[in-house]
Design a protein around this motif. Structure first.
Motif, PDB file in Angstrom:
ATOM      1  N   TYR A 147       0.834  -1.211   0.000  1.00  0.00           N
ATOM      2  CA  TYR A 147       0.000   0.000   0.000  1.00  0.00           C
ATOM      3  C   TYR A 147       0.865   1.257   0.000  1.00  0.00           C
ATOM      4  O   TYR A 147       0.605   2.205  -0.755  1.00  0.00           O
ATOM      5  CB  TYR A 147      -0.910  -0.011   1.229  1.00  0.00           C
ATOM      6  N   ALA A 148       1.900   1.270   0.839  1.00  0.00           N
ATOM      7  CA  ALA A 148       2.754   2.452   0.961  1.00  0.00           C
ATOM      8  C   ALA A 148       3.523   2.732  -0.321  1.00  0.00           C
ATOM      9  O   ALA A 148       3.818   3.890  -0.644  1.00  0.00           O
ATOM     10  CB  ALA A 148       3.719   2.288   2.133  1.00  0.00           C
TER      11      ALA A 148
ATOM     12  N   VAL B 185       5.839   6.891   5.666  1.00  0.00           N
ATOM     13  CA  VAL B 185       6.271   6.404   6.965  1.00  0.00           C
ATOM     14  C   VAL B 185       6.838   7.526   7.830  1.00  0.00           C
ATOM     15  O   VAL B 185       6.717   7.505   9.066  1.00  0.00           O
ATOM     16  CB  VAL B 185       7.288   5.254   6.795  1.00  0.00           C
ATOM     17  N   ALA B 186       7.441   8.525   7.220  1.00  0.00           N
ATOM     18  CA  ALA B 186       8.001   9.641   7.998  1.00  0.00           C
ATOM     19  C   ALA B 186       6.912  10.392   8.764  1.00  0.00           C
ATOM     20  O   ALA B 186       7.186  10.999   9.809  1.00  0.00           O
ATOM     21  CB  ALA B 186       8.752  10.603   7.077  1.00  0.00           C
ATOM     22  N   ASP B 187       5.670  10.346   8.269  1.00  0.00           N
ATOM     23  CA  ASP B 187       4.567  11.033   8.953  1.00  0.00           C
ATOM     24  C   ASP B 187       4.267  10.405  10.307  1.00  0.00           C
ATOM     25  O   ASP B 187       3.651  11.046  11.170  1.00  0.00           O
ATOM     26  CB  ASP B 187       3.301  11.000   8.090  1.00  0.00           C
ATOM     27  N   THR B 188       4.671   9.163  10.498  1.00  0.00           N
ATOM     28  CA  THR B 188       4.379   8.479  11.754  1.00  0.00           C
ATOM     29  C   THR B 188       5.421   8.759  12.832  1.00  0.00           C
ATOM     30  O   THR B 188       5.258   8.302  13.968  1.00  0.00           O
ATOM     31  CB  THR B 188       4.300   6.954  11.539  1.00  0.00           C
TER      32      THR B 188
ATOM     33  N   LEU C  42      -1.380  11.292  15.467  1.00  0.00           N
ATOM     34  CA  LEU C  42      -2.103  10.650  14.362  1.00  0.00           C
ATOM     35  C   LEU C  42      -3.494  10.222  14.800  1.00  0.00           C
ATOM     36  O   LEU C  42      -3.678   9.739  15.923  1.00  0.00           O
ATOM     37  CB  LEU C  42      -1.350   9.420  13.861  1.00  0.00           C
ATOM     38  N   ILE C  43      -4.464  10.395  13.909  1.00  0.00           N
ATOM     39  CA  ILE C  43      -5.802   9.849  14.101  1.00  0.00           C
ATOM     40  C   ILE C  43      -6.110   9.027  12.858  1.00  0.00           C
ATOM     41  O   ILE C  43      -6.320   9.581  11.774  1.00  0.00           O
ATOM     42  CB  ILE C  43      -6.847  10.954  14.310  1.00  0.00           C
ATOM     43  N   LEU C  44      -6.070   7.701  13.000  1.00  0.00           N
ATOM     44  CA  LEU C  44      -6.264   6.788  11.881  1.00  0.00           C
ATOM     45  C   LEU C  44      -7.671   6.205  11.965  1.00  0.00           C
ATOM     46  O   LEU C  44      -8.040   5.597  12.984  1.00  0.00           O
ATOM     47  CB  LEU C  44      -5.227   5.667  11.911  1.00  0.00           C
ATOM     48  N   ILE C  45      -8.444   6.384  10.895  1.00  0.00           N
ATOM     49  CA  ILE C  45      -9.848   5.971  10.884  1.00  0.00           C
ATOM     50  C   ILE C  45     -10.022   4.803   9.921  1.00  0.00           C
ATOM     51  O   ILE C  45      -9.699   4.912   8.740  1.00  0.00           O
ATOM     52  CB  ILE C  45     -10.761   7.146  10.486  1.00  0.00           C
TER      53      ILE C  45
ATOM     54  N   PRO D  88      -4.204   0.409   5.958  1.00  0.00           N
ATOM     55  CA  PRO D  88      -3.168  -0.529   6.417  1.00  0.00           C
ATOM     56  C   PRO D  88      -2.192   0.070   7.424  1.00  0.00           C
ATOM     57  O   PRO D  88      -1.460  -0.684   8.079  1.00  0.00           O
ATOM     58  CB  PRO D  88      -2.447  -0.913   5.110  1.00  0.00           C
ATOM     59  N   TRP D  89      -2.165   1.396   7.581  1.00  0.00           N
ATOM     60  CA  TRP D  89      -1.246   2.008   8.539  1.00  0.00           C
ATOM     61  C   TRP D  89      -1.564   1.598   9.969  1.00  0.00           C
ATOM     62  O   TRP D  89      -0.691   1.659  10.850  1.00  0.00           O
ATOM     63  CB  TRP D  89      -1.260   3.532   8.398  1.00  0.00           C
TER      64      TRP D  89
END
Length: 361
Positions: free
Chosen positions: A149-150, A214-217, A222-225, A232-233
């Protein structure tokens, strides 16, 4: 009297009676502070000429030369009066502004949770789910791991999801987000306002799941919905969670696994869409970012619509208050926690939301 009206009165005075005053009181536009300025002095040529008296013939009586009258104090008195009015008006404005500033902002919502996720030292990335990825998984009958996905390589062997013509947009490049996710995003972006800190809004970014790298993590909140079939994150954080959502695309069954069941809890919670009377489930997890700095909020469930269960939780004090109270220690620190909600999925929302499991880490 308003400041605008006071400016007009001052302009009128200095264009008539006060035209000969040496000094002028003014209030520059865009401010409320009075200033005193020297007015432009009239040129000598503009002043009335004074003719020296000429001795008349002896037979004509000499009239006494009139003495110019003493300048009237009225212009100065009027100017002082206007200055006094200006001081009163400006004082009243300052008092009103201070009163407005001193009115406390009515804070609402799960404030401790907002304070953990919306901070001044880093950005908060809100990531709604990728519904196109979920459709791809169903049509192609294969899951998409995070590395595919990434790197945007998961569609290279597409078959069932291939567009009918080259002019159609393939699922791997479509941007489709569930309405339930957008409802949650609309609530989340107002969190700084509800905290009484609207200046934090500048730190919020809404990103599509496919646009995250990945650098954003590493150094963001983070709010992953959405579960892994939508985002997949979330798989980066599954090792730290007690509850993990999985989707079996072959049998069309959602399962939330409970890795550490407590008393009265089930080891798994199952939802089948072919059995509409079954309860659906929403999983909410607040975690310390294992990939770097900041905090992470995971929102996932057993269907697209179960995100509405998270909206219910975040906007209903009777749901979130007991959870946050138990997750907060005596020093005021909010610990990582997970909560599992059940509810009845109704088209356009979730009703009868209820906490069925709650873990504090």
């Amino acid at each position: 009297m308003t400041v605008r009206q006071l400016r007009q009165r001052l302009d009128l005075y200095y264009s008539s009676e006060g035209a000969g005053n040496e000094f002028r009181i003014d209030i520059p536009k865009g401010g409320y502070i009075a200033v005193v300025e020297r007015q432009a002095v009239r040129k000598v040529s503009e002043a009335p000429a004074i003719i020296a008296p000429v001795s008349p013939p002896p037979s004509v009586s000499v009239a006494s030369v009139p003495v110019p009258p003493t300048p009237s104090r009225k212009p100065y008195v009027f100017a002082i009066a206007l200055l006094g009015i200006a001081v009163l008006v400006l004082g009243d404005i300052c008092i009103q502004q201070r009163r407005v500033a001193s009115v406390p902002v009515a804070r609402k919502g799960p404030i401790p949770l907002w304070q953990a996720l919306f901070t001044s030292d880093r950005k908060t990335l809100i990531v709604p789910g990728d519904a196109a990825l979920d459709m791809f998984t169903i049509w192609e009958q294969k899951s998409v791991p995070l590395d595919w996905y990434a790197t945007h390589t998961y569609d290279r062997e597409s078959k069932a999801s291939v567009p009918p013509s080259h002019t159609d947009v393939p699922l791997a490049t479509r941007s489709v987000t569930p309405m339930a996710d957008l409802a949650l995003v609309a609530n989340l972006v107002r969190a700084p306002e509800h905290m009484g800190m609207p200046e934090l809004e500048k730190n919020i970014e809404v990103r599509y799941a496919r646009d995250i790298v990945v650098a954003d993590t590493h150094d963001n909140n983070l709010i992953l919905i959405g579960p892994e079939s939508f985002d997949p994150w979330v798989t980066l954080y599954q090792p730290e969670m007690d509850f993990v959502a999985h989707y079996d695309y072959v049998s069309d069954v959602y399962t939330i696994q409970n890795k550490s069941p407590r008393a009265g809890e089930q080891a798994s919670y199952i939802y089948r869409r072919i059995k509409p009377n079954l309860k659906n489930y929403t999983h909410i997890a607040l975690l310390t970012n294992s990939q770097g700095q900041g905090r992470v909020l995971i929102v996932e469930g057993t269907s697209m619509g179960t995100t509405y269960g998270a909206v219910n939780f975040l906007t209903s004090e009777w749901l979130y208050a007991p959870v946050l109270r138990q997750a907060t220690d005596s020093s005021g620190r909010l610990h990582d926690f997970e909560v599992l909600l059940s509810g009845d999925f109704i088209h356009g929302g979730v009703g009868n939301s209820k906490v069925v499991a709650f873990h504090v880490h």
